[in-house]
Design a protein around this motif. Structure first.
Motif, PDB file in Angstrom:
ATOM      1  N   ILE A 128       0.852  -1.205   0.000  1.00  0.00           N
ATOM      2  CA  ILE A 128       0.000   0.000   0.000  1.00  0.00           C
ATOM      3  C   ILE A 128       0.883   1.248   0.000  1.00  0.00           C
ATOM      4  O   ILE A 128       0.632   2.203  -0.746  1.00  0.00           O
ATOM      5  CB  ILE A 128      -0.975  -0.006   1.198  1.00  0.00           C
ATOM      6  CG1 ILE A 128      -2.028  -1.098   0.999  1.00  0.00           C
ATOM      7  CG2 ILE A 128      -1.622   1.356   1.375  1.00  0.00           C
ATOM      8  CD1 ILE A 128      -2.923  -1.300   2.201  1.00  0.00           C
ATOM      9  N   LEU A 129       1.921   1.245   0.820  1.00  0.00           N
ATOM     10  CA  LEU A 129       2.837   2.380   0.887  1.00  0.00           C
ATOM     11  C   LEU A 129       3.541   2.597  -0.461  1.00  0.00           C
ATOM     12  O   LEU A 129       3.674   3.741  -0.926  1.00  0.00           O
ATOM     13  CB  LEU A 129       3.869   2.153   1.987  1.00  0.00           C
ATOM     14  CG  LEU A 129       4.855   3.275   2.226  1.00  0.00           C
ATOM     15  CD1 LEU A 129       4.132   4.545   2.665  1.00  0.00           C
ATOM     16  CD2 LEU A 129       5.869   2.862   3.276  1.00  0.00           C
ATOM     17  N   ILE A 156       4.011   5.720  -5.525  1.00  0.00           N
ATOM     18  CA  ILE A 156       4.004   5.791  -6.988  1.00  0.00           C
ATOM     19  C   ILE A 156       2.931   6.764  -7.476  1.00  0.00           C
ATOM     20  O   ILE A 156       3.186   7.580  -8.372  1.00  0.00           O
ATOM     21  CB  ILE A 156       3.810   4.386  -7.595  1.00  0.00           C
ATOM     22  CG1 ILE A 156       5.065   3.539  -7.353  1.00  0.00           C
ATOM     23  CG2 ILE A 156       3.506   4.472  -9.080  1.00  0.00           C
ATOM     24  CD1 ILE A 156       4.912   2.081  -7.728  1.00  0.00           C
ATOM     25  N   ILE A 157       1.762   6.704  -6.884  1.00  0.00           N
ATOM     26  CA  ILE A 157       0.684   7.624  -7.278  1.00  0.00           C
ATOM     27  C   ILE A 157       1.104   9.066  -7.019  1.00  0.00           C
ATOM     28  O   ILE A 157       0.911   9.946  -7.867  1.00  0.00           O
ATOM     29  CB  ILE A 157      -0.621   7.283  -6.529  1.00  0.00           C
ATOM     30  CG1 ILE A 157      -1.168   5.946  -7.040  1.00  0.00           C
ATOM     31  CG2 ILE A 157      -1.653   8.392  -6.683  1.00  0.00           C
ATOM     32  CD1 ILE A 157      -2.318   5.391  -6.209  1.00  0.00           C
ATOM     33  N   HIS A 158       1.699   9.307  -5.863  1.00  0.00           N
ATOM     34  CA  HIS A 158       2.152  10.663  -5.531  1.00  0.00           C
ATOM     35  C   HIS A 158       3.216  11.143  -6.528  1.00  0.00           C
ATOM     36  O   HIS A 158       3.169  12.285  -6.998  1.00  0.00           O
ATOM     37  CB  HIS A 158       2.703  10.679  -4.100  1.00  0.00           C
ATOM     38  CG  HIS A 158       3.203  12.010  -3.664  1.00  0.00           C
ATOM     39  ND1 HIS A 158       2.371  13.065  -3.396  1.00  0.00           N
ATOM     40  CD2 HIS A 158       4.467  12.464  -3.465  1.00  0.00           C
ATOM     41  CE1 HIS A 158       3.100  14.107  -3.051  1.00  0.00           C
ATOM     42  NE2 HIS A 158       4.376  13.765  -3.090  1.00  0.00           N
ATOM     43  N   LEU A 197       4.805  14.539 -11.201  1.00  0.00           N
ATOM     44  CA  LEU A 197       5.494  14.632 -12.487  1.00  0.00           C
ATOM     45  C   LEU A 197       4.602  15.209 -13.578  1.00  0.00           C
ATOM     46  O   LEU A 197       5.066  15.945 -14.445  1.00  0.00           O
ATOM     47  CB  LEU A 197       5.991  13.249 -12.928  1.00  0.00           C
ATOM     48  CG  LEU A 197       7.191  12.701 -12.174  1.00  0.00           C
ATOM     49  CD1 LEU A 197       7.489  11.275 -12.624  1.00  0.00           C
ATOM     50  CD2 LEU A 197       8.412  13.569 -12.391  1.00  0.00           C
ATOM     51  N   PHE A 198       3.323  14.876 -13.554  1.00  0.00           N
ATOM     52  CA  PHE A 198       2.428  15.305 -14.618  1.00  0.00           C
ATOM     53  C   PHE A 198       1.569  16.506 -14.261  1.00  0.00           C
ATOM     54  O   PHE A 198       0.768  16.948 -15.070  1.00  0.00           O
ATOM     55  CB  PHE A 198       1.542  14.135 -15.059  1.00  0.00           C
ATOM     56  CG  PHE A 198       2.322  13.054 -15.748  1.00  0.00           C
ATOM     57  CD1 PHE A 198       2.812  13.251 -17.022  1.00  0.00           C
ATOM     58  CD2 PHE A 198       2.590  11.858 -15.111  1.00  0.00           C
ATOM     59  CE1 PHE A 198       3.555  12.268 -17.662  1.00  0.00           C
ATOM     60  CE2 PHE A 198       3.324  10.868 -15.735  1.00  0.00           C
ATOM     61  CZ  PHE A 198       3.812  11.074 -17.011  1.00  0.00           C
ATOM     62  N   ALA A 199       1.740  17.054 -13.079  1.00  0.00           N
ATOM     63  CA  ALA A 199       0.987  18.249 -12.686  1.00  0.00           C
ATOM     64  C   ALA A 199       1.581  19.455 -13.405  1.00  0.00           C
ATOM     65  O   ALA A 199       2.791  19.574 -13.564  1.00  0.00           O
ATOM     66  CB  ALA A 199       1.043  18.449 -11.185  1.00  0.00           C
TER      67      ALA A 199
END
Length: 65
Positions: free
Chosen positions: A9-10, A15-17, A22-24
C-alpha cells in the motif's frame, strides 16, 4: 502478512504521488514571469546608461509589476 500488505500500500501511494507530481502543470506561468524579469532588466540597463530619468524608471517599473 499485514506488514507485507502495508508495504505494498505504501509503495502504491508513493508511486501515485510521484506520478501526480510529475504530470501536474506548473503553479504559475513561468513564461510571464521570465518575460517580466527580462523587461525589468532592460529597464535597469536603460536607466544605468542614462537613457531614462529616475521618474521614468519608477513609472515604467510600476507598470511592469
Amino acid at each position: 502478512m499485514i506488514m507485507n500488505i502495508l508495504l505494498w500500500i505504501l509503495i502504491a501511494v508513493g508511486i501515485i504521488h510521484l506520478v501526480r507530481r510529475l504530470f501536474a502543470g506548473p503553479k504559475t506561468d513561468p513564461s510571464t514571469t521570465s518575460e517580466t524579469s527580462r523587461a525589468v532588466e532592460i529597464l535597469k540597463e536603460r536607466y544605468a546608461r542614462g537613457e531614462i530619468t529616475a521618474e521614468e524608471f519608477q513609472t515604467m517599473q510600476s507598470h511592469l509589476r
